[in-house]
Design a protein around this motif. Structure first.
Motif, PDB file in Angstrom:
ATOM      1  N   GLN A 134      60.577 -17.986  67.516  1.00  0.00           N
ATOM      2  CA  GLN A 134      61.200 -17.875  66.193  1.00  0.00           C
ATOM      3  C   GLN A 134      62.206 -16.741  66.294  1.00  0.00           C
ATOM      4  O   GLN A 134      61.825 -15.593  66.575  1.00  0.00           O
ATOM      5  N   PHE A 169      65.029 -14.389  64.611  1.00  0.00           N
ATOM      6  CA  PHE A 169      65.589 -13.811  63.382  1.00  0.00           C
ATOM      7  C   PHE A 169      66.762 -12.907  63.785  1.00  0.00           C
ATOM      8  O   PHE A 169      66.951 -12.634  64.970  1.00  0.00           O
ATOM      9  N   THR A 179      63.189 -22.020  66.937  1.00  0.00           N
ATOM     10  CA  THR A 179      63.460 -22.103  65.501  1.00  0.00           C
ATOM     11  C   THR A 179      64.251 -20.849  65.134  1.00  0.00           C
ATOM     12  O   THR A 179      63.812 -19.728  65.422  1.00  0.00           O
ATOM     13  N   PHE A 227      66.488 -18.526  62.323  1.00  0.00           N
ATOM     14  CA  PHE A 227      66.546 -18.226  60.890  1.00  0.00           C
ATOM     15  C   PHE A 227      67.847 -17.501  60.542  1.00  0.00           C
ATOM     16  O   PHE A 227      67.912 -16.269  60.560  1.00  0.00           O
ATOM     17  N   ASN A 244      71.239 -17.237  54.309  1.00  0.00           N
ATOM     18  CA  ASN A 244      71.614 -18.335  53.406  1.00  0.00           C
ATOM     19  C   ASN A 244      73.079 -18.157  52.998  1.00  0.00           C
ATOM     20  O   ASN A 244      73.401 -17.300  52.179  1.00  0.00           O
ATOM     21  N   TYR A 271      66.760 -13.010  52.719  1.00  0.00           N
ATOM     22  CA  TYR A 271      66.331 -12.894  54.127  1.00  0.00           C
ATOM     23  C   TYR A 271      64.964 -12.201  54.198  1.00  0.00           C
ATOM     24  O   TYR A 271      64.100 -12.553  55.009  1.00  0.00           O
ATOM     25  N   VAL A 276      62.397 -14.699  53.567  1.00  0.00           N
ATOM     26  CA  VAL A 276      62.142 -15.496  54.772  1.00  0.00           C
ATOM     27  C   VAL A 276      61.123 -14.758  55.648  1.00  0.00           C
ATOM     28  O   VAL A 276      60.154 -15.336  56.142  1.00  0.00           O
ATOM     29  N   LYS A 311      57.227 -15.782  56.804  1.00  0.00           N
ATOM     30  CA  LYS A 311      56.871 -15.957  58.215  1.00  0.00           C
ATOM     31  C   LYS A 311      55.880 -14.907  58.711  1.00  0.00           C
ATOM     32  O   LYS A 311      55.155 -15.125  59.680  1.00  0.00           O
TER      33      LYS A 311
END
Ligand SMILES: O=C1O[C@H](COP(=O)(O)O)[C@@H](O)[C@H](O)[C@H]1O
Length: 263
Positions: A73, A75, A110, A112, A115, A129, A132, A136
């Protein structure tokens, strides 16, 4: 923090990438012992190119030497308030340098991004953010801070890291996990950034700094009192030996801070 950061210096940027690969995969292995994914934050600037060289190199056939991207993941340690395909976007840079080059057979991480529907409102980008991250890593009420397995950082020529700049009031932010900045001295002015408590809370923190353009600031950060109060110096001070610096000879010319031999 009495423990010192680890400084690794290799002769060339290719060798820096090779060592970085080994380190990231050690962090991946340690993460899989704690949970079933590898949660990292990455920076923009010069980092994605080195990271790409590190991670896309051929593996030695063992599981320990394979990035298991489908369990990653990713970020962003900081991001600029621009569309994702803008030349200033850290997501765009990571996509171009790394994500688009991962062979499909390897599996995809994945990722992130911010937006972009709320691009005009920097506070809203940061708040969303942070949401988010809460989703997670667990709600902000249940955990004090998000615990990244690894945060990969760059070091600007002024000693900034993420979008935390020298002398900026954001260096004192204690409450937010993600903060907006409207007056970044390095363009673009509007950005979001992880805050210092989040960065220094990570399990491991790595700086990657290569090239002669970094040598004055590295000497200052690693060897002077003044440098210890710059953003990169504060990460060193507050996170101690959780921090590792991956550098080449050009970036550390004249630096006498003791080097580590092996990882
Ligand atoms: O503006 C930024 O700069 C820093 C440092 O960049 P570098 O090119 O000197 O490595 C970077 O780490 C950060 O993510 C970025 O937004």
């Amino acid at each position: 923090m009495s423990k010192q950061p680890n400084l690794y210096t290799d002769p060339s940027s290719d060798e820096v990438a090779a060592r970085l690969r080994k380190y990231v995969l050690q962090c991946q292995k340690a993460a899989f012992e704690r949970h079933d994914n590898f949660q990292i934050a990455v920076s923009g600037g010069s980092l994605p190119a080195t990271l790409s060289k590190a991670l896309l190199a051929p593996d030695d056939g063992t599981l320990d030497d394979k990035p298991q991207f489908s369990k990653w993941q990713i970020f962003f340690a900081d991001e600029r308030a621009v569309p994702l395909d803008h030349e200033d976007s850290n997501y765009g840079l990571l996509k171009k340098d790394l994500l688009d080059k991962i062979p499909p057979t390897t599996g995809s991480p994945t990722v992130f991004p911010i937006n972009v529907k709320v691009l005009e409102n920097t506070q809203e980008i940061a708040d969303q953010y942070q949401e988010v991250l809460m989703n997670k890593f667990g709600g902000k009420d249940s955990v004090r801070l998000p615990l990244f397995d690894l945060i990969l950082l760059g070091c600007g020529p002024d000693g900034h890291t993420c979008s935390l700049f020298p002398g900026h009031k954001l260096l004192r932010e204690q409450d937010s996990w993600v903060a907006p900045i409207e007056d970044s001295p390095k363009p673009p002015a509007r950005r979001i950034t992880l805050t210092l408590p989040v960065v220094t809370h990570a399990v491991k923190i790595a700086f990657v700094a290569t090239g002669g353009g970094k040598k004055d600031i590295l000497k200052q950060i690693l060897e002077t009192e003044e440098g210890r109060s710059l953003p990169c110096g504060l990460v060193n001070e507050q996170a101690g030996d959780k921090v590792s610096w991956f550098t080449d000879g050009a970036a550390t010319e004249g630096v006498s801070f003791p080097r580590k031999g092996s990882l």
